[in-house]
Design an enzyme around this catalytic site. Structure first.
Site, short mmCIF file in Angstrom:
data_model
loop_
_atom_site.label_atom_id
_atom_site.label_comp_id
_atom_site.label_asym_id
_atom_site.label_seq_id
_atom_site.Cartn_x
_atom_site.Cartn_y
_atom_site.Cartn_z
N SER A 1 37.32 34.37 42.49
CA SER A 1 37.58 35.31 41.42
C SER A 1 38.91 36.05 41.56
CB SER A 1 36.44 36.32 41.36
OG SER A 1 36.41 37.10 42.55
N LYS B 1 43.85 43.49 43.72
CA LYS B 1 42.87 42.97 42.76
C LYS B 1 42.30 44.14 41.98
CE LYS B 1 38.74 39.96 42.71
NZ LYS B 1 37.77 39.24 43.58
N SER C 1 35.88 34.03 47.05
CA SER C 1 36.82 34.52 46.03
C SER C 1 38.24 34.77 46.52
CB SER C 1 36.28 35.79 45.38
OG SER C 1 35.27 35.47 44.47
#
Ligand SMILES: [Zn+2]
Lengths: 483, 491
Positions: A155, A80, A179
């Protein structure tokens, strides 16, 4: 697509070990696939193609010399884009850091590299991890590989999507309020959020420090256990990290069953906001666990109803402070202005997107004089009470079960009202508030064939029981598919 | 100074701790390094970095707290103080708010031979910010400003006093004592000119007998103890004049203008910033064990006031001399070590005091060095004084020898030997000189005999000149007197 790309990391490890495939071949296959489908999925922000091929060569060389760094040496992974990578852009999905290149690696990145894993790239995300759909990325939304008209969740939407789309066997994300688990549920992959403190946060760009935790996406529970073994453990650079017990046997021990385990179903997580199809699917899985010998009990946790409010006070308060450093002075975006205060203002006005600004303003508000006691202190008290209540509950049960999200993946632009978006995390935030470990795993499909996720919550630092139950359920559900 | 109003002063003192590395990272803390050469991702506040508390900084804070007679908190918490400024890399300062490491304490100090005390409200640990250099006078109006983060993350303690000080002179005396204590503890060098000690002062006035406090004024930009005293004196006058005209003092922050000798309004209370303190989630609460506190306690040196009282008791030093000796821990140590070589008695202590406060201080001043950097050892001074007592050299020569010891670090015996400075105490040798002088100064001898006894000093001077100052002065006096008093001017 080459069938080998659907392999789990564990399977790939065996193939690399036996020499059936080399790391360079494997990386090249993944990169080819990425090139093909990325224009549709848009899971990545940065693809580190050249570096990955060089690293793969080095890995093959090590294997040739009989000196692999670990059994995972040569296996690709994606990160990420809020995990600090030395020499590689780390944007957090924000214009503020569009061109920011960190001079250091996050501890988790360091540990992956030390084990020979090959980083294929950095994945898309909601700006500064604030969102549940990856629509708040400053660059572009990521599409759900299961249905490209749907969001991948957020997210960590990019990491979830790239695992679901077979662009990598596994990927790291971060989970502050769901997330990792949310997007895992939306994309039909496994998402693990370990106990707070078990994985170092050093180098993870902070959203809400007391809630943030690195988590990951895999296509098997075994792989999730393997990553836990690889990157968890005390880090002297993170004061909130904890010395965990020996977990060297974790990977092999996940094969134990659920017989004799008491699993609590949280009543409050089956309320009116829950989609009936999701409800049915989760209930059916609970039934399967019962059939497999688990003792199922219904548990009431009244605090679950105010978890989302508590979460948004604490997370935004911390975020307002964590994101204050993006002021245009040292790195990242700087919008020139006539004086320093205007420079701060213009930089932050142009560098942050709407959702980030909303949360900074909210967090600033709850910490300001006169509001602190009303909001922040009260939320902290509730959080403490929640932890106590969970401790009590965990005296009666070994694990808890809830749906991961109240619905399956929704369409782009469907949730315009921020409060509607926040509801997506209604079952996941409580886990971050208490710091426990949790896993989301696919437990079925809705009418539109979109994946449904089920969340299992474990006791602090008892990833072992959590993964064991998840593995059992994984097998039970696989059998069902085969039938 | 006003007599109608009682002066009420409290101080806030920031002290940089002398740890080798910063409070939350491993960067060095050396003063004067080239800009931004002592920084890392952590003290630059790069995204994702986390603080790790330096145990040495905690130890120094405990030490300082014990020196100020503070309660040491077994549980303390770091908080974030949020504000935007280019020198603050994270846009918050990691500090302590509700649970500081040091609680209530008390500092005793002397002023004009009276003993006073001032309560300490608290002392907490926090980090320094970086340093800004402006192209113009200030950040406003400069075409650019540069920032140096070498200082960012140096550990600080902020000491807050009770409003116990009753005059600008007391404030200054208290500060001098505080500095002295921290230097004795070796936790800070307390150099105001380098910014390792900074002080803000709060002052209000009230008519004698009034119970409640009146609005206070905070004074900033105080760059020396003298400035603290002067600024407070100015405020006493300013506030007195306001009350004399039956007007009100506004609670505000004022800055000291050193050149003009006045305080100038900066901002009023209404404009005060909201720092939105909240517990630092990246650090766990600081737990200090009783064992740790006891360990630090064991290592505490004798502090200046206790030393002063002891020296007066032990050696009958005057209050003035004792103050001079203890005001510098190196001098105090030098003093006591010299006595162990030279001998411990009231007389000898007086001699050593005179040497230290006289010659030694004079040379330190003229060479512009600090006591800790001097080349003279207590052993050397002890040996020198012994040589004087044993009449190897006289007092005047001793000063010459001392100066060379000071400049070169040589032993007194070596200097005396090399330069042939041994005192001449051989009567025959001295008599020969005296005779020569009397003979060539017949006129003066006659004047002396005629009753002009003042001229005796002239003859002594001549003998000293002839012997390059090495003659034993008592013997010269004696022999010269005998020679002059004999009828024919001969001994
Ligand atoms: Zn540093």
């Amino acid at each position: 697509m080459d069938k080998i790309l659907t392999n789990t990391a564990t399977e790939l490890s065996k193939k690399l070990e036996s020499g059936e495939i080399t790391s360079v071949q494997l990386v090249a296959k993944y990169l080819e696939h990425i090139e093909e489908i990325e224009p549709t999925i848009k899971a990545f922000i940065t693809i580190t193609k050249e570096q990955a091929l060089r690293d793969a060569q080095a890995s093959d060389q090590r294997r040739k010399e009989g000196k692999p760094l670990s059994k995972w040496d040569g296996i690709p992974i994606a990160l990420k884009d809020n995990l600090s990578t030395k020499g590689v852009k780390t944007t957090c999905g924000s214009l503020m850091l569009e061109n920011y290149i960190p001079p250091y690696d996050a501890t988790v990145v360091e540990r992956l590299k030390n084990n020979g894993l090959i980083i294929l790239g950095k994945t898309n995300m909601d700006e500064f991890a604030m969102g549940s759909s990856t629509e708040s990325s400053a660059f572009y939304p990521t599409r759900n590989p299961k249905n490209i008209s749907k969001v991948p969740g957020g997210s960590s939407g990019g990491s979830a999507a790239c695992v679901a789309a077979y662009e990598v066997p596994w990927a790291l994300g971060t989970d502050t309020g769901g997330s990792v688990r949310g997007p895992a549920s939306f994309c039909g992959v496994i998402g693990l959020k370990p106990t707070y403190g078990s994985v170092s946060r050093y180098g993870v760009v902070s959203y809400a420090s007391s809630l943030d935790q690195v988590g990951w996406f895999t296509r098997s529970v075994g792989d999730a256990a393997a990553l836990f073994q690889l990157i968890s453990g005390y880090d002297p650079k993170d004061s909130t990290s904890v010395k965990v017990e020996d977990i060297s046997s974790l990977e092999s021990s996940v094969t134990g069953g659920v017989e004799g385990l008491t699993i609590g179903v949280i009543k409050e997580c089956f309320g009116e906001e829950l989609n009936p199809q999701v409800c049915r699917s989760v209930r059916a899985s609970v039934e399967k666990l019962k059939e497999a010998g688990a003792n199922i009990v219904e548990i009431s946790l009244p605090f679950a109803d105010i978890a989302i409010e508590t979460y948004y006070i604490i997370s935004t308060a911390e975020a307002s402070s964590n994101l204050a450093r993006f002021d245009g002075v040292r790195y990242g975006l700087r919008v020139p202005a006539e004086d320093v205060v205007s420079m701060f203002t213009k930089t932050r006005s142009q560098g942050f997107g709407e959702e980030v600004k909303r949360r900074i303003i909210l967090g600033t508000h709850v910490l300001s004089a006169g509001n602190y006691d009303k909001y922040y202190r009260k939320a902290q008290k509730i959080r403490t009470a929640m932890k106590k209540e969970f401790t009590k509950v965990f005296e009666q049960v070994d694990l808890l079960i809830t749906p991961t999200t109240p619905t399956t993946a929704f369409g782009f632009g469907e949730k315009q009202d921020p409060l509607h978006m926040y509801i997506t995390d209604i079952y996941t935030v409580i886990v971050n508030l208490i710091g426990a470990p949790a896993i989301s795993l696919p437990c079925g499909l809705d009418k539109e064939s979109m994946p449904i996720g089920l969340q299992i919550i474990g006791k602090h630092f008892d990833e072992k029981t959590l993964l064991q139950a998840a593995h059992t359920l994984e097998n039970l559900l696989d059998q069902e598919v085969e039938m | 100074m006003s007599s109608k109003y009682e002066v009420i002063i409290g101080l806030e003192i920031h002290v940089e701790l002398l740890t080798k590395s910063k409070i939350f990272c491993g960067c060095k803390t050396d003063f004067g390094a080239s800009p931004n050469s002592q920084c890392c991702p952590i003290c630059l506040g790069l995204p994702g970095t986390l603080p790790v508390l330096n145990a040495k900084a905690v130890e120094y804070a405990i030490r300082a707290g014990l020196g100020l007679n503070c309660e040491i908190a077994e549980y303390s918490v770091f908080d974030r103080k949020n504000y935007f400024y280019p020198d603050l890399a994270k846009a918050y300062q990691t500090s302590q708010s509700d649970y500081p490491i040091c609680g209530k304490g008390r500092v005793y100090y002397d002023l004009d031979q009276e003993r006073y005390s001032c309560g300490i409200t608290r002392a907490h640990l926090e980090e320094e910010a970086g340093k800004l250099v402006h192209s113009g006078d200030s950040i406003i109006g400069s075409s650019y400003s540069l920032v140096d983060y070498n200082r960012a993350g140096i550990p600080l303690i902020e000491i807050v006093t009770e409003p116990d000080l009753r005059s600008p002179q007391q404030a200054k005396a208290f500060l001098e004592q505080l500095k002295n204590i921290l230097q004795y503890l070796e936790v800070s060098d307390c150099r105001m000119e380098e910014g390792s000690l900074r002080c803000d002062a709060n002052i209000s006035l009230r008519p004698f007998g009034e119970q409640d406090f009146r609005p206070k004024v905070e004074i900033k930009n105080l760059n020396s103890f003298r400035a603290v005293e002067r600024a407070l004196e100015y405020e006493v006058q300013r506030q007195t004049a306001i009350y004399d005209q039956n007007e009100r003092v506004i609670q505000e922050t004022r800055t000291w203008d050193e050149n003009r000798g006045v305080t100038v309004s900066m901002r009023s209370k209404e404009e005060a910033e909201d720092y939105r303190y909240f517990p630092e989630p990246d650090l766990v609460p600081l737990i200090i064990s009783t064992e740790w506190i006891e360990e630090v306690k064991k290592d505490m040196p004798e502090l200046p006031l206790a030393k002063k009282d002891r020296l007066i008791e032990q050696y009958a030093l005057s209050d003035y001399d004792a103050n001079l000796i203890v005001s510098d821990k190196n001098i105090a140590a030098f003093f006591e070590e010299t006595l162990t070589i030279y001998g411990e008695s009231v007389e000898k202590a007086k001699t050593v005091t005179n040497w230290l406060t006289g010659e030694f201080f004079r040379l330190l001043n003229s060479e512009g060095i600090e006591s800790k950097d001097s080349k003279v050892t207590p052993k050397a001074l002890g040996d020198l004084l012994k040589a004087v007592d044993e009449q190897v050299i006289n007092g005047k020569i001793a000063k010459e020898v001392f100066e060379e010891m000071f400049l070169t670090g040589k032993d007194p015996s070596q200097i005396i030997e090399e330069r042939g400075l041994q005192q001449i105490s051989d009567p025959a040798q001295l008599l020969a000189v005296i005779e020569r002088i009397l003979e060539s100064n017949q006129k003066n001898v006659e004047e002396y005999k005629a009753g002009k006894e003042k001229i005796f000093g002239f003859f002594v001077g001549q003998v000293m000149k002839e012997t390059k100052g090495k003659a034993n002065p008592a013997l010269v006096n004696q022999l010269l007197k005998q020679a002059l008093d004999s009828t024919d001017g001969r001994a």
